[in-house]
Scaffold this active site. Structure first.
Site, PDB file in Angstrom:
ATOM      1  N   GLY A  21       0.806  -1.213   0.000  1.00  0.00           N
ATOM      2  CA  GLY A  21       0.000   0.000   0.000  1.00  0.00           C
ATOM      3  C   GLY A  21       0.840   1.265   0.000  1.00  0.00           C
ATOM      4  O   GLY A  21       2.059   1.240   0.175  1.00  0.00           O
ATOM      5  N   TYR A  47     -17.092   2.482   5.915  1.00  0.00           N
ATOM      6  CA  TYR A  47     -15.646   2.617   6.088  1.00  0.00           C
ATOM      7  C   TYR A  47     -15.323   3.448   7.333  1.00  0.00           C
ATOM      8  O   TYR A  47     -14.497   3.046   8.167  1.00  0.00           O
ATOM      9  CB  TYR A  47     -15.033   3.266   4.847  1.00  0.00           C
ATOM     10  CG  TYR A  47     -13.562   3.579   4.989  1.00  0.00           C
ATOM     11  CD1 TYR A  47     -12.605   2.618   4.719  1.00  0.00           C
ATOM     12  CD2 TYR A  47     -13.134   4.838   5.401  1.00  0.00           C
ATOM     13  CE1 TYR A  47     -11.255   2.894   4.859  1.00  0.00           C
ATOM     14  CE2 TYR A  47     -11.791   5.131   5.536  1.00  0.00           C
ATOM     15  CZ  TYR A  47     -10.855   4.156   5.267  1.00  0.00           C
ATOM     16  OH  TYR A  47      -9.516   4.435   5.420  1.00  0.00           O
ATOM     17  N   LEU A  70       1.021   3.740   2.213  1.00  0.00           N
ATOM     18  CA  LEU A  70       1.717   4.001   3.474  1.00  0.00           C
ATOM     19  C   LEU A  70       2.808   2.977   3.739  1.00  0.00           C
ATOM     20  O   LEU A  70       3.891   3.317   4.226  1.00  0.00           O
ATOM     21  CB  LEU A  70       0.722   4.008   4.631  1.00  0.00           C
ATOM     22  CG  LEU A  70       0.104   5.344   5.033  1.00  0.00           C
ATOM     23  CD1 LEU A  70      -0.761   5.178   6.282  1.00  0.00           C
ATOM     24  CD2 LEU A  70       1.163   6.404   5.266  1.00  0.00           C
ATOM     25  N   ASP A  74      -1.218 -11.775   7.934  1.00  0.00           N
ATOM     26  CA  ASP A  74      -2.637 -11.436   7.839  1.00  0.00           C
ATOM     27  C   ASP A  74      -3.089 -10.997   9.227  1.00  0.00           C
ATOM     28  O   ASP A  74      -3.216 -11.819  10.135  1.00  0.00           O
ATOM     29  CB  ASP A  74      -3.434 -12.653   7.365  1.00  0.00           C
ATOM     30  CG  ASP A  74      -4.923 -12.358   7.233  1.00  0.00           C
ATOM     31  OD1 ASP A  74      -5.358 -11.255   7.621  1.00  0.00           O
ATOM     32  OD2 ASP A  74      -5.656 -13.257   6.768  1.00  0.00           O
ATOM     33  N   ILE A  75      -3.314  -9.697   9.404  1.00  0.00           N
ATOM     34  CA  ILE A  75      -3.613  -9.192  10.748  1.00  0.00           C
ATOM     35  C   ILE A  75      -4.959  -9.671  11.278  1.00  0.00           C
ATOM     36  O   ILE A  75      -5.215  -9.583  12.475  1.00  0.00           O
ATOM     37  CB  ILE A  75      -3.555  -7.646  10.798  1.00  0.00           C
ATOM     38  CG1 ILE A  75      -4.629  -7.013   9.906  1.00  0.00           C
ATOM     39  CG2 ILE A  75      -2.163  -7.145  10.436  1.00  0.00           C
ATOM     40  CD1 ILE A  75      -4.762  -5.510  10.092  1.00  0.00           C
ATOM     41  N   LYS A  82     -13.407   2.303  11.010  1.00  0.00           N
ATOM     42  CA  LYS A  82     -12.268   2.981  11.618  1.00  0.00           C
ATOM     43  C   LYS A  82     -12.599   3.463  13.035  1.00  0.00           C
ATOM     44  O   LYS A  82     -11.759   3.398  13.945  1.00  0.00           O
ATOM     45  CB  LYS A  82     -11.838   4.159  10.743  1.00  0.00           C
ATOM     46  CG  LYS A  82     -11.190   3.749   9.425  1.00  0.00           C
ATOM     47  CD  LYS A  82      -9.865   3.057   9.653  1.00  0.00           C
ATOM     48  CE  LYS A  82      -9.093   2.841   8.374  1.00  0.00           C
ATOM     49  NZ  LYS A  82      -7.769   2.194   8.592  1.00  0.00           N
TER      50      LYS A  82
END
Length: 311
Positions: free
Chosen positions: A29, A144, A31, A55-56, A148
């Site tokens: 990605g 989304y 970031l 894989d978190i 978060k």
């Protein structure tokens, strides 16, 4: 004749120290790549892992990675980023944006490992007209943003020492998948570029975000922080300013309302980020000029191709 070996403690003192790395998730990605690049510049030993490697949202995958690399800190840049698709693909969005960071927070807390993870200006509903600060109440308008918001809550419940950075509207010369790059490429090729003129955001220069986030992590800061460059722009204003800095005729920018795009996910009309923690980021204008200067030579070399209208 038998050669006597030095005592174990002397041998240990002669061995080079084992350096604990910084572990970064989300290698592919924007970031993740930026952290890899800036850590290399700053001489920070870093391991950057793809989803296949870590894989978190998988407890065993997280435990295996932490045991293998024994990092001093983890930077989580992985997650679901398709805001509009999340409205229907909500299960995957919550898995990657809420469940995953919470699993990571629990595992890091258990091992005494620092954690940095990222949130979004989309946790706010845009009902106020002054910059949002860290203590303002999140009220997301879309799936989304809610994923978060829940991640912020659950990560800090599992790991009170974690650092959660809210940020917004990336731009960088390092990655073509951002609004400024799309706008300048359209202008360079004299193609119309639609941009919303009724939504105010805080544009964020990715290198600044990464450097300041690293500084906060090294200083062992915790809790929620807002990191965005200082300044508030509509998308249309940002496109025109970038065009002006690039020496392009601004007439290719076509202002329109956000509603005209017919996007599935609602956006706040105002999501400007301020901070009570401190103004640590430079002015948008300064960084936009730097970004445009770096970006234009590459854009001039690109072949003619169709440019999708961006919002």
């Amino acid at each position: 004749m038998m050669q006597l070996l030095p005592p174990n403690d002397l041998l240990a003192s002669q061995m080079p120290p084992v350096i604990q790395p910084l572990l970064v998730t989300g290698a592919t990605g924007t970031l993740g790549r930026a952290f890899q690049r800036i850590c290399a510049m700053r001489g920070i030993e870093t391991v950057v892992l793809t989803r296949a490697e870590l894989d978190i949202s998988d407890v065993l995958s997280v435990e295996k990675a932490l045991a293998q690399y024994n990092p001093w800190a983890v930077v989580n840049t992985a997650g679901y980023v398709r805001v509009d698709e999340a409205e229907k693909d909500f299960q995957r969005c919550y898995l990657e944006n809420t469940v995953g960071p919470t699993i990571l927070a629990h595992a890091c807390a258990a091992r005494g490992i620092q954690l940095l993870t990222f949130s979004s200006d989309l946790v706010f509903d845009g009902s106020q007209s002054v910059a949002y600060v860290e203590s303002d109440q999140p009220r997301p308008l879309n799936v989304y943003g809610n994923s978060k918001r829940l991640a912020e809550r659950d990560v800090l419940l599992q790991h009170p020492g974690a650092l959660v950075v809210r940020t917004s509207a990336f731009f960088s010369a390092w990655d073509e998948h951002n609004f400024v790059h799309a706008a300048l490429r359209a202008g360079q090729q004299k193609q119309a570029f639609q941009a919303a003129d009724n939504v105010l955001v805080s544009p964020t220069f990715v290198p600044d975000l990464v450097n300041v986030s690293l500084d906060l992590l090294i200083d062992e800061e915790s809790g929620v922080w807002h990191l965005a460059n200082q300044g508030a722009y509509t998308w249309a204003e940002l496109a025109r300013l970038a065009a002006d800095m690039a020496g392009l005729d601004q007439s290719f920018v076509v202002p329109c309302s956000m509603e005209a795009f017919g996007l599935p996910a609602a956006r706040p009309a105002y999501s400007v980020l301020g901070s009570k923690q401190g103004s640590l980021m430079p002015l948008v204008e300064d960084r936009l000029y730097k970004c445009v200067t770096e970006m234009m030579p590459a854009l001039k070399r690109e072949p003619e191709e169709a440019i999708a209208l961006a919002s």
